[in-house]
Design an enzyme around this catalytic site. Structure first.
Site, PDB file in Angstrom:
ATOM      1  N   GLU A 124      29.046   0.916 -25.216  1.00  0.00           N
ATOM      2  CA  GLU A 124      29.024   0.457 -23.827  1.00  0.00           C
ATOM      3  C   GLU A 124      27.617   0.492 -23.244  1.00  0.00           C
ATOM      4  OE1 GLU A 124      32.960   2.798 -24.256  1.00  0.00           O
ATOM      5  OE2 GLU A 124      30.958   2.802 -25.122  1.00  0.00           O
ATOM      6  N   CYS A 163      30.148   7.102 -20.329  1.00  0.00           N
ATOM      7  CA  CYS A 163      30.202   5.641 -20.192  1.00  0.00           C
ATOM      8  C   CYS A 163      31.059   5.222 -19.007  1.00  0.00           C
ATOM      9  CB  CYS A 163      30.722   5.019 -21.479  1.00  0.00           C
ATOM     10  SG  CYS A 163      29.585   5.187 -22.876  1.00  0.00           S
ATOM     11  N   HIS A 223      25.879   4.771 -27.054  1.00  0.00           N
ATOM     12  CA  HIS A 223      27.244   4.317 -27.292  1.00  0.00           C
ATOM     13  C   HIS A 223      27.309   2.801 -27.121  1.00  0.00           C
ATOM     14  CE1 HIS A 223      29.196   8.492 -26.309  1.00  0.00           C
ATOM     15  NE2 HIS A 223      28.227   8.570 -27.203  1.00  0.00           N
ATOM     16  N   CYS A 245      34.011   7.011 -23.060  1.00  0.00           N
ATOM     17  CA  CYS A 245      33.864   8.449 -22.837  1.00  0.00           C
ATOM     18  C   CYS A 245      33.513   8.703 -21.372  1.00  0.00           C
ATOM     19  CB  CYS A 245      32.787   9.015 -23.757  1.00  0.00           C
ATOM     20  SG  CYS A 245      31.103   8.506 -23.310  1.00  0.00           S
TER      21      CYS A 245
END
Length: 214
Positions: free
Chosen positions: A72, A109, A70, A106
């Site tokens: 992040e 993260c 992701h 999410c």
């Protein structure tokens, strides 16, 4: 914009100004556009320390075939590299760093941000399916012993624009999605029903089951 998980006694000196939010989120949205142009879920992220970008990322899940890449996580890896190269204490740097991202982090993260003690997150739209900052779980501010520290969120910056980019992505055909397959063993000769499973994305995304009755 909306403040989430506010702790008035914690790290108020890091509260970004409106002009800082505008500047850094504009760059995060540029990263999201780049992700969309490369066939990724359009999420862009920046990590800013002492008015310097020390980590940035966009989704790389399809490119790397790795569901954990992701935006992040990509940015966090760059922060760790930045600290190593400059022989900086990563814990101290992260405690002074603000993360800007176009979509609510999410659960995975958000947990990583807690562990690294990131104090502030500014994000665009909510993540209604996987959000870890209040939409599904409140990893950002819940009392979770031995999991780092809670962090404050400022939500809703250019949220509608972030949502529109997500809609654009999900309207496209996903080249990484498996082709639909008919499960022959599920055909019932008595009623002629067949079940077709359609994968709309990688294995970590939603599986839709469509029942067709003759």
């Amino acid at each position: 914009m909306q403040e989430v998980g506010v702790d008035p006694e914690k790290n108020d000196f890091l509260q970004p100004s409106d002009s800082e939010v505008q500047t850094w989120m504009a760059k995060a949205f540029d990263m999201a556009v780049e992700a969309l142009e490369n066939g990724e879920v359009p999420v862009g992220c920046l990590m800013v320390y002492n008015n310097e970008i020390i980590g940035k990322g966009r989704n790389e899940v399809n490119e790397t075939k790795n569901a954990t890449r992701h935006a992040e996580m990509v940015a966090l890896d760059q922060v760790l590299d930045w600290c190593r190269l400059r022989e900086k204490d990563c814990k101290e740097v992260c405690e002074q760093t603000v993360l800007y991202v176009t979509v609510e982090p999410c659960i995975m993260c958000a947990a990583a941000l807690r562990l690294l003690r990131i104090p502030f997150v500014v994000y665009g739209c909510k993540n209604e399916r996987f959000g870890g900052c209040g939409s599904v779980l409140d990893v950002s501010s819940d009392h979770l012993p031995h999991t780092g520290t809670s962090f404050k969120c400022i939500a809703g910056y250019r949220a509608e624009e972030a949502v529109e980019m997500l809609k654009t992505f999900y309207k496209q055909e996903n080249p990484n999605a498996p082709k639909p397959k008919v499960r022959k063993d599920s055909i019932n000769p008595q009623d002629g029903a067949a079940v077709i499973q359609v994968m709309r994305g990688p294995p970590d995304e939603e599986t839709e089951t469509i029942a067709h009755l003759s």
